[in-house]
Design an enzyme around this catalytic site. Structure first.
Site, mmCIF file in Angstrom:
data_model
loop_
_atom_site.group_PDB
_atom_site.id
_atom_site.type_symbol
_atom_site.label_atom_id
_atom_site.label_comp_id
_atom_site.label_asym_id
_atom_site.label_seq_id
_atom_site.Cartn_x
_atom_site.Cartn_y
_atom_site.Cartn_z
ATOM 1 N N LYS A 129 26.707 59.339 30.698
ATOM 2 C CA LYS A 129 27.716 59.401 29.633
ATOM 3 C C LYS A 129 27.469 60.526 28.641
ATOM 4 C CE LYS A 129 29.112 54.670 30.037
ATOM 5 N NZ LYS A 129 29.377 53.420 29.364
ATOM 6 N N GLY A 179 30.302 47.530 30.978
ATOM 7 C CA GLY A 179 30.296 46.912 29.650
ATOM 8 C C GLY A 179 28.896 46.534 29.179
ATOM 9 N N HIS A 222 42.702 50.494 24.507
ATOM 10 C CA HIS A 222 42.117 51.252 25.630
ATOM 11 C C HIS A 222 43.273 51.925 26.364
ATOM 12 C CE1 HIS A 222 39.375 51.618 29.284
ATOM 13 N NE2 HIS A 222 40.565 51.958 29.749
ATOM 14 N N HIS A 249 34.895 43.000 28.463
ATOM 15 C CA HIS A 249 35.056 44.399 28.886
ATOM 16 C C HIS A 249 35.630 44.528 30.298
ATOM 17 C CE1 HIS A 249 33.128 45.615 25.251
ATOM 18 N NE2 HIS A 249 31.980 45.068 25.580
ATOM 19 N N ARG A 305 36.932 57.960 40.598
ATOM 20 C CA ARG A 305 37.337 57.215 41.807
ATOM 21 C C ARG A 305 38.739 56.649 41.604
ATOM 22 N NH1 ARG A 305 37.273 52.273 39.413
ATOM 23 N NH2 ARG A 305 35.686 52.012 37.820
ATOM 24 N N VAL A 308 41.304 50.140 40.137
ATOM 25 C CA VAL A 308 42.001 48.898 40.514
ATOM 26 C C VAL A 308 43.471 48.985 40.077
ATOM 27 C CG1 VAL A 308 42.093 46.394 40.135
ATOM 28 C CG2 VAL A 308 39.874 47.547 40.268
HETATM 29 P P1 ADP Z 1 31.349 50.925 30.588
HETATM 30 O O1 ADP Z 1 31.018 52.125 31.404
HETATM 31 O O2 ADP Z 1 30.220 49.959 30.506
HETATM 32 O O3 ADP Z 1 32.670 50.309 30.923
HETATM 33 P P2 ADP Z 1 32.573 52.259 28.261
HETATM 34 O O4 ADP Z 1 31.959 53.414 27.578
HETATM 35 O O5 ADP Z 1 33.758 52.516 29.114
HETATM 36 O O6 ADP Z 1 31.430 51.466 29.075
HETATM 37 O O7 ADP Z 1 32.942 51.159 27.193
HETATM 38 C C1 ADP Z 1 33.359 49.878 27.561
HETATM 39 C C2 ADP Z 1 34.047 49.194 26.413
HETATM 40 O O8 ADP Z 1 33.169 49.096 25.276
HETATM 41 C C3 ADP Z 1 35.265 49.917 25.889
HETATM 42 O O9 ADP Z 1 36.446 49.623 26.631
HETATM 43 C C4 ADP Z 1 35.337 49.373 24.469
HETATM 44 O O10 ADP Z 1 35.858 48.052 24.516
HETATM 45 C C5 ADP Z 1 33.871 49.282 24.071
HETATM 46 N N1 ADP Z 1 33.433 50.529 23.407
HETATM 47 C C6 ADP Z 1 32.770 51.565 23.975
HETATM 48 N N2 ADP Z 1 32.543 52.557 23.060
HETATM 49 C C7 ADP Z 1 33.071 52.120 21.887
HETATM 50 C C8 ADP Z 1 33.191 52.685 20.571
HETATM 51 N N3 ADP Z 1 32.703 53.889 20.265
HETATM 52 N N4 ADP Z 1 33.818 51.951 19.608
HETATM 53 C C9 ADP Z 1 34.332 50.728 19.905
HETATM 54 N N5 ADP Z 1 34.251 50.137 21.115
HETATM 55 C C10 ADP Z 1 33.639 50.827 22.099
#
Ligand code: ADP
Length: 463
Positions: A129, A179, A222, A249, A305, A308
């Site tokens: 990331k 998540g 999102h 998540h 990728r 879903v």
């Molecule tokens: P993963 O790869 O585990 O899915 P993400 O970076 O996509 O992780 O984040 C998953 C979820 O976590 C997001 O959809 C959101 O709900 C929450 N999240 C992630 N970063 C933030 C942030 N900076 N502020 C608020 N919520 C966040």
């Protein structure tokens, strides 16, 4: 489009047989796309999936290992051996399992096969990331405030970063996913403990202690952008989706387009995603995930990728995303330009899961009765049938119910009708919960953020 030399598959990319390294509804979906393109298909299964219906519709069907996913769907050597045995020229990883595994993509290419997805190096950049954020910042994609570097060890330096961003902040594992590996820090005196806990978790779960920090957004939605790119410097975005309806998540309901976002706000973000793809030499389909708050977009990650929820974009854009993905893997030139992309109407997808509608615990067993809704604007992507045995080994997704209608309100009405018509007996499903959700006023008004569903469930339990 006529087959000119430019549009024919480049030498070295040609394949006529695709091994589908996945199971369930996505194995069915990919198989359909392959057949429509005139390609032969190879289905694989674990022992638990020997009776899978897509086995009999594939040109070849091989059992590659025991029920445990680690020994079958995640067993790279077994999959490569199967591909060699049947003479497959390409491997489609679907989603989950090995779809975002850079080492697998590399091994597939080294075996002289085509990996239907991006290059191993694109997967590796986006799989971390921090490097993903760095690449996106460099490409002008708006990101969540916070540095694009790993947190230093020096406690004073970490405190300075947090103060600069402003509390609340979120500590995230660079290698995190699903998540997990995230911790919100509301104020300064909780910072060091949160870092220590997340670092330990990251080391154990993801094999890397690398962490980073960013602003914690308190009430975002999102929103994500679907892209498709070929190997010839062409890329396009196919519109946007809202996937805010999440539990733990995990997405539950998705829609396209995201409600109430003006084209002039989303347009530059979509174009920035396309530019980023061109800048990193991205190939295949991908999704840029953003948090959207107070009119601004913040990149959080890219999925390298098929998703879903790709059908909601297929229904609004009219593009068969799986076919397009396979065609670009064949080395063909993308057969659409950005100007050709017009999104029409509104689409919803409900994930039908084999789980208890109250406790959400997985429910395995035999489907004794199945009735699927039909009619204009209704699509069901599934691998189950009456008599199908839902096994406890894998994800609980048993079907995706997708609708399309001219407006969001009409699409909601169509989903209510479709949900009323679907019958699955013998196992528990989340259908009763989805029916209740589609009666919710705030959801109907399009006012819901990423925390809404959890709060809605809490209120329902308390009532
Ligand atoms: P993963 O790869 O585990 O899915 P993400 O970076 O996509 O992780 O984040 C998953 C979820 O976590 C997001 O959809 C959101 O709900 C929450 N999240 C992630 N970063 C933030 C942030 N900076 N502020 C608020 N919520 C966040």
């Amino acid at each position: 489009m006529p087959e000119t030399s430019e549009h024919s598959a480049a030498a070295g990319h040609r394949f006529d047989t695709v091994l589908i390294a996945n199971r369930g509804e996505i194995a069915v979906r990919i198989q359909r796309a392959c057949r429509e393109l005139g390609l032969k298909t190879v289905a694989i299964c674990s022992e638990a999936d020997r009776e899978a219906p897509y086995g009999s519709t594939a040109d070849s069907f091989l059992c590659i290992g025991p029920s445990s996913a680690a020994k079958s769907y995640l067993n790279q050597d077994a999959i490569l051996l199967a591909a060699r045995l049947v003479g497959a020229g390409a491997i489609h990883p679907g989603y989950g399992f090995l779809s975002e595994n850079a080492a697998f993509a590399d091994a597939v290419e080294k075996a002289g096969l085509i990996f239907i997805g991006p290059t191993a190096s694109s997967i590796a950049i986006m799989g971390d990331k921090i490097s993903a954020k760095r690449a996106m910042m460099a490409a002008g994609v708006p990101c969540v405030p916070g540095p694009d570097t790993a947190l230093p060890d020096d406690p004073a330096a970490v405190e300075r970063i947090a103060l600069e961003i402003g509390y609340p902040v979120i500590i995230k594992a660079a290698g995190g996913g699903g998540g997990r590996g995230m911790r919100v820090v509301p104020k300064a005196d909780l910072l060091h403990e949160a870092i220590a806990l997340t670092r330990e978790e990251a080391r154990k779960a993801f094999g890397s202690p690398s962490l980073y920090m960013e602003k914690f957004l308190e009430h975002p939605r999102h929103i994500e952008i679907q892209v498709i790119c070929d190997d010839h410097g062409n890329a396009a975005w196919l519109g946007h989706r809202d996937c805010s309806m999440q539990r733990r998540h995990q997405k539950v309901v998705e829609e396209a387009p995201a409600a109430g976002i003006a084209p002039d706000i989303i347009q530059p973000v979509g174009m920035a995603c396309v530019q980023a793809c061109l800048q990193i030499g991205y190939r295949g389909v991908g999704t840029f995930e953003f948090l959207y708050e107070d009119g601004a977009f913040y990149f959080i990650e890219m999925n390298t990728r098929l998703q879903v929820e790709h059908p909601v974009t297929e229904l609004t854009s009219g593009v068969d995303i799986v076919q397009a993905q396979i065609r670009v893997a064949q080395g063909r030139v993308l057969d659409l330009t950005q100007g050709d992309v017009t999104c029409e109407g509104h689409s919803f997808e409900c994930r039908i899961n084999a789980e208890d509608p109250e406790s959400f615990l997985p429910s395995a067993g035999v489907v004794t009765h199945l009735a699927l809704p039909a009619g204009p604007g209704i699509r069901v992507d599934t691998h189950i049938h009456a008599g199908y045995k839902v096994s406890p080994y894998y994800d609980s997704l048993i079907a995706k119910l997708i609708v399309h209608a001219p407006t969001r309100a009409e699409a909601m009405a169509r989903m209510r009708e479709a949900l009323a018509g679907i019958e699955v007996e013998g196992i528990s499903t989340n259908i009763p919960f989805l029916r209740a959700l589609f009666e919710d006023g705030a959801f109907a008004r399009g006012e819901t953020g990423i925390h809404y569903l959890e709060q809605w469930l809490k209120l329902r339990r308390a009532a």
